[in-house]
Design a protein around this motif. Structure first.
Motif, PDB file in Angstrom:
ATOM      1  N   UNK A   1     -21.834  10.856  -1.408  1.00 46.81           N
ATOM      2  CA  UNK A   1     -20.677  11.641  -1.837  1.00 46.81           C
ATOM      3  C   UNK A   1     -19.436  10.766  -1.720  1.00 46.81           C
ATOM      4  N   UNK A   2     -18.701  10.600  -2.821  1.00 47.39           N
ATOM      5  CA  UNK A   2     -17.531   9.746  -2.810  1.00 47.39           C
ATOM      6  C   UNK A   2     -16.466  10.353  -1.925  1.00 47.39           C
ATOM      7  N   UNK A   3     -15.682   9.463  -1.275  1.00 47.27           N
ATOM      8  CA  UNK A   3     -14.613   9.928  -0.404  1.00 47.27           C
ATOM      9  C   UNK A   3     -13.345  10.164  -1.179  1.00 47.27           C
ATOM     10  N   UNK A   4     -12.226  10.229  -0.466  1.00 42.55           N
ATOM     11  CA  UNK A   4     -10.917  10.389  -1.083  1.00 42.55           C
ATOM     12  C   UNK A   4     -10.476   9.020  -1.615  1.00 42.55           C
ATOM     13  N   UNK A   5     -10.113   8.975  -2.880  1.00 42.88           N
ATOM     14  CA  UNK A   5      -9.741   7.717  -3.523  1.00 42.88           C
ATOM     15  C   UNK A   5      -8.246   7.689  -3.826  1.00 42.88           C
ATOM     16  N   UNK A   6      -7.589   6.645  -3.344  1.00 38.88           N
ATOM     17  CA  UNK A   6      -6.173   6.492  -3.600  1.00 38.88           C
ATOM     18  C   UNK A   6      -5.920   5.214  -4.377  1.00 38.88           C
ATOM     19  N   UNK A   7      -5.065   5.316  -5.384  1.00 38.75           N
ATOM     20  CA  UNK A   7      -4.698   4.145  -6.172  1.00 38.75           C
ATOM     21  C   UNK A   7      -3.195   4.121  -6.401  1.00 38.75           C
ATOM     22  N   UNK A  15      14.213  -1.722  -4.633  1.00 40.91           N
ATOM     23  CA  UNK A  15      15.120  -0.630  -4.267  1.00 40.91           C
ATOM     24  C   UNK A  15      15.710   0.004  -5.520  1.00 40.91           C
ATOM     25  N   UNK A  16      15.737   1.331  -5.566  1.00 39.70           N
ATOM     26  CA  UNK A  16      16.289   2.046  -6.704  1.00 39.70           C
ATOM     27  C   UNK A  16      15.272   2.458  -7.743  1.00 39.70           C
ATOM     28  N   UNK A  17      14.108   1.793  -7.735  1.00 40.79           N
ATOM     29  CA  UNK A  17      13.057   2.168  -8.682  1.00 40.79           C
ATOM     30  C   UNK A  17      12.367   3.442  -8.232  1.00 40.79           C
ATOM     31  N   UNK A  18      11.457   3.931  -9.069  1.00 39.38           N
ATOM     32  CA  UNK A  18      10.646   5.060  -8.673  1.00 39.38           C
ATOM     33  C   UNK A  18       9.178   4.631  -8.705  1.00 39.38           C
ATOM     34  N   UNK A  19       8.326   5.395  -8.017  1.00 46.97           N
ATOM     35  CA  UNK A  19       6.919   5.033  -7.927  1.00 46.97           C
ATOM     36  C   UNK A  19       6.068   6.304  -7.947  1.00 46.97           C
ATOM     37  N   UNK A  20       4.883   6.178  -8.524  1.00 45.98           N
ATOM     38  CA  UNK A  20       3.919   7.275  -8.541  1.00 45.98           C
ATOM     39  C   UNK A  20       2.609   6.802  -7.935  1.00 45.98           C
ATOM     40  N   UNK A  21       2.126   7.560  -6.956  1.00 49.17           N
ATOM     41  CA  UNK A  21       0.867   7.253  -6.291  1.00 49.17           C
ATOM     42  C   UNK A  21      -0.155   8.323  -6.667  1.00 49.17           C
ATOM     43  N   UNK A  22      -1.415   7.926  -6.732  1.00 49.12           N
ATOM     44  CA  UNK A  22      -2.450   8.835  -7.177  1.00 49.12           C
ATOM     45  C   UNK A  22      -3.506   9.073  -6.112  1.00 49.12           C
ATOM     46  N   UNK A  23      -4.073  10.265  -6.114  1.00 48.39           N
ATOM     47  CA  UNK A  23      -5.108  10.624  -5.147  1.00 48.39           C
ATOM     48  C   UNK A  23      -6.174  11.478  -5.823  1.00 48.39           C
ATOM     49  N   UNK A  24      -7.425  11.044  -5.710  1.00 50.85           N
ATOM     50  CA  UNK A  24      -8.547  11.840  -6.186  1.00 50.85           C
ATOM     51  C   UNK A  24      -9.302  12.380  -4.984  1.00 50.85           C
ATOM     52  N   UNK A  25      -9.346  13.696  -4.797  1.00 52.95           N
ATOM     53  CA  UNK A  25      -9.989  14.248  -3.603  1.00 52.95           C
ATOM     54  C   UNK A  25     -11.506  14.209  -3.704  1.00 52.95           C
ATOM     55  N   UNK A  26     -12.148  14.536  -2.607  1.00 53.19           N
ATOM     56  CA  UNK A  26     -13.605  14.677  -2.600  1.00 53.19           C
ATOM     57  C   UNK A  26     -13.979  15.806  -3.557  1.00 53.19           C
ATOM     58  N   UNK A  90      -0.730   8.174   2.814  1.00 53.68           N
ATOM     59  CA  UNK A  90      -2.110   8.647   2.941  1.00 53.68           C
ATOM     60  C   UNK A  90      -2.277  10.005   2.294  1.00 53.68           C
ATOM     61  N   UNK A  91      -3.385  10.160   1.637  1.00 55.03           N
ATOM     62  CA  UNK A  91      -3.755  11.429   1.028  1.00 55.03           C
ATOM     63  C   UNK A  91      -4.965  11.969   1.790  1.00 55.03           C
ATOM     64  N   UNK A  92      -5.001  13.273   1.976  1.00 52.15           N
ATOM     65  CA  UNK A  92      -6.137  13.907   2.653  1.00 52.15           C
ATOM     66  C   UNK A  92      -6.577  15.114   1.845  1.00 52.15           C
ATOM     67  N   UNK A 102     -10.069  15.175   5.255  1.00 56.66           N
ATOM     68  CA  UNK A 102     -10.640  13.839   5.102  1.00 56.66           C
ATOM     69  C   UNK A 102      -9.593  12.962   4.436  1.00 56.66           C
ATOM     70  N   UNK A 103      -9.278  11.840   5.082  1.00 59.25           N
ATOM     71  CA  UNK A 103      -8.232  10.965   4.582  1.00 59.25           C
ATOM     72  C   UNK A 103      -8.799   9.849   3.709  1.00 59.25           C
ATOM     73  N   UNK A 104      -7.962   9.408   2.763  1.00 61.18           N
ATOM     74  CA  UNK A 104      -8.256   8.204   2.008  1.00 61.18           C
ATOM     75  C   UNK A 104      -7.764   6.986   2.778  1.00 61.18           C
TER      76      UNK A 104
END
Lengths: 112, 114
Positions: A1-7, A15-26, A90-92, A102-104
């Motif tokens: 079973x795949x765990x939590x995946x973060x990319x 500084x001043x930029x923006x960012x998007x982080x992704x999380x795929x749960x179990x 961290x994503x959980x 469950x944490x990535x």
């Protein structure tokens, strides 16, 4: 079973930029939470989503936002980056709100 | 203000030398207390959840206990692979029945020397 995946795993932004982080749960987990980890403050709760709705929010400024999609995948966005935003994010996931988490492995964000 | 305090901050033991880590908390309306293990460069790994005073849970060389004010993580005859940072977290319950996100302590950095 795949765990939590973060990319991505590592990210460098200016500084001043923006960012998007992704999380795929179990698979089957409908709740996704986000945490920030820094050496000084430790792990701090950002927010939790369940069925595309934000259920809880920590004490962070409005520059930090998130969303959850119908497939339970979640994204976190930070706008107008500051040097102090450098951290491990961290994503959980859990089967339901307020259940075992469950944490990535996290996304290491460096702001320069 | 709700707080979670872990002690000691760091602990160095010889292989086979048993000890205990402490997590004291001051929250109103505890829903659950969580123990996690974190290795460098990785996310926290779930160990235990405790819900009520007097509850105990065991897993291999680890045993977690809970009172109304604190929790202990007992490590019996540790091995070098038990070296990690051990994190304690509490979750508060809202009056309406919901619960907040986890509030973490700063962790105990445990080193087991062969």
């Amino acid at each position: 079973k795949a765990g939590v995946t973060q990319t991505p795993r590592y990210l460098i932004k200016t500084r001043g930029q923006q960012v998007t982080l992704s999380c795929s749960p179990i698979s089957g987990h409908r709740s996704v939470s986000w945490y920030q980890q820094t050496p000084g403050q430790g792990l701090q709760f950002l927010f939790e989503y369940f069925s595309e709705t934000q259920r809880n929010k920590g004490n962070f400024p409005g520059r930090f936002s998130g969303r959850q999609f119908s497939n339970s995948r979640s994204e976190m966005n930070v706008s107008t980056l500051e040097l102090g935003d450098s951290a491990l994010y961290l994503c959980a996931s859990s089967q339901q709100v307020n259940y075992g988490y469950t944490f990535g492995s996290g996304t290491r964000l460096t702001v320069v | 203000e709700d707080q979670v305090t872990q002690s000691p901050e760091a602990l160095r033991l010889q292989e086979g030398e048993s000890s205990s880590l402490n997590c004291s908390y001051t929250v109103s309306g505890l829903r659950g207390l969580f123990w996690y293990r974190q290795d460098p460069g990785k996310g926290p790994e779930f160990l235990f959840t405790l819900y009520s005073a007097g509850e105990e849970k065991e897993k291999e060389r680890l045993k977690a206990t809970l009172t109304k004010k604190e929790s202990f993580l007992h490590i019996t005859a540790p091995k070098p692979e038990d070296s990690a940072t051990y994190l304690c977290a509490v979750q508060m319950m809202y009056s309406g029945g919901g619960a907040d996100g986890l509030t973490f302590g700063k962790g105990t950095h445990l080193i087991i020397q062969p």
